[in-house]
Design an enzyme around this catalytic site. Structure first.
Site, PDB file in Angstrom:
ATOM      1  CG  ASP A  51      -0.385  -0.108   2.514  1.00 49.46           C
ATOM      2  OD1 ASP A  51       0.857  -0.198   2.596  1.00 49.46           O
ATOM      3  OD2 ASP A  51      -1.133  -0.090   3.507  1.00 49.46           O
ATOM      4  CB  SER A  52       4.583   1.716  -0.130  1.00 50.31           C
ATOM      5  OG  SER A  52       4.797   0.534  -0.870  1.00 50.31           O
ATOM      6  CE  LYS A 120       3.163  -6.042   3.789  1.00 50.58           C
ATOM      7  NZ  LYS A 120       2.701  -4.889   4.597  1.00 50.58           N
ATOM      8  CD  GLU A 122       0.378  -1.608   7.881  1.00 54.28           C
ATOM      9  OE1 GLU A 122       0.005  -0.801   8.762  1.00 54.28           O
ATOM     10  OE2 GLU A 122       0.920  -1.247   6.819  1.00 54.28           O
ATOM     11  CD  GLU A 189       7.692  -0.418   7.636  1.00 61.07           C
ATOM     12  OE1 GLU A 189       6.727  -1.114   7.275  1.00 61.07           O
ATOM     13  OE2 GLU A 189       7.898   0.740   7.203  1.00 61.07           O
TER      14      GLU A 189
HETATM   15  O1  KIV Z   1       3.542  -1.104   1.679  1.00 58.28           O
HETATM   16  C1  KIV Z   1       4.713  -1.501   1.686  1.00 58.28           C
HETATM   17  O2  KIV Z   1       5.508  -1.215   0.784  1.00 58.28           O
HETATM   18  C2  KIV Z   1       5.151  -2.315   2.812  1.00 58.28           C
HETATM   19  C3  KIV Z   1       6.614  -2.591   2.937  1.00 58.28           C
HETATM   20  C4  KIV Z   1       7.315  -1.391   3.404  1.00 58.28           C
HETATM   21  C5  KIV Z   1       6.896  -3.764   3.801  1.00 58.28           C
HETATM   22  O3  KIV Z   1       4.362  -2.722   3.611  1.00 58.28           O
END
Ligand code: KIV
Length: 271
Positions: A51-52, A120, A122, A189
């Site tokens: 989600d980056s 994934k 969090e 992280e």
């Molecule tokens: O969204 C992302 O790119 C991430 C990584 C930094 C692990 O969660």
């Protein structure tokens, strides 16, 4: 005729075997078809549709604004490019924290519409019910602990997490809970390296670090960061493998100059 190419695909089991045999796992983010094609052909084990994308693709300050449909768009572009790598998709903020039924329907949407291989999420014990429900549906889940950017407004800053004993102990308990629930891997992280090493030794599933030192089972970076596209982001944990900011600026400037001077296109570049 099979539409599948004859390559040995990376699966969650491959990652477990890699941990068991001491082989490190290489993971990078990817959000688009062309980059994912290069990543896959280069031999990356896991592509994280992070989600980056909210930051590096869309220019938002945080990861919070990106939507489920936008993540699915990025993920399906990546999946179309990939023959070998495992494709993991971040569940975006607001699509799994409410309740476990909503979490499951978000995960199913991602899997059905993008063709990705895993999601994934969090968080630790506070989202375990959602993780359980998603796992029960046969969807592999990667956990994410430490600095969890979807909670940035709770943390207040992007500084290193779990430096104090209390938070470190909580993180350890969360890692055990994710492993017991059946997550296939955990991202850690921005936490102290010795804590990350402890977690990687304590759990049997692969632990993939970003800003978490070398004692874990693999590493992940944001692809734009490691390519040096953004020259304003240089945290200590980031190793830049290229300076694309410089190279792209110079290519753009050369193109502009050539267009303005009339030297592009030349005779051999026209019909
Ligand atoms: O969204 C992302 O790119 C991430 C990584 C930094 C692990 O969660």
């Amino acid at each position: 005729m099979s539409v599948h190419k004859n390559v040995k695909k990376v699966t969650t089991h491959t990652l477990q075997e890699m941990k068991n045999s001491g082989q490190k796992i290489a993971m990078l983010t990817g959000y688009d078809f062309s980059t994912a094609k290069i990543l896959d052909a280069s031999g990356i084990d896991v592509i994280l549709v992070g989600d980056s994308a909210s930051n590096v693709m869309a220019g938002h300050e945080t990861t919070l604004p990106i939507t489920l449909d936008q993540m699915i768009y990025h993920a399906s572009s990546v999946v179309r490019a990939v023959d070998r790598a495992l494709v993991v998709v971040d569940m975006p903020f607001g699509t799994y924290q409410g309740n476990s039924k909503e979490a499951l329907s978000s995960a199913i949407r991602i899997m059905k519409l993008s063709g990705a291989h895993a999601v994934k999420m969090e968080g630790g014990q506070e989202i375990i019910e959602s993780i359980n429900r998603i796992l029960t549906a046969g969807i592999p889940v990667m956990g994410h602990l430490g600095l969890t950017p979807q909670s940035i407004y709770k943390f207040g800053t992007y500084v290193v997490r779990a430096k104090e004993d209390e938070e470190a102990e909580r993180l350890i308990e969360d890692a055990k809970a994710l492993e017991n629930a059946g997550c296939f891997a955990i991202v850690l992280e921005k936490i102290p390296a010795n804590l990350a090493t402890r977690v990687a030794q304590m759990v049997t599933i692969p632990v993939i670090g970003i800003g978490a030192g070398s004692g874990v089972d693999g590493q992940v970076l944001v692809v734009h960061d490691m390519l040096g596209i953004n020259n304003e982001f240089s945290p200590r944990f980031l190793r830049k493998y290229a300076d694309l900011h410089e190279q792209m600026t110079s290519a753009f400037q050369n193109y502009i100059a050539d267009v303005k001077s009339g030297s592009f296109p030349n005779e051999s570049e026209q019909y």
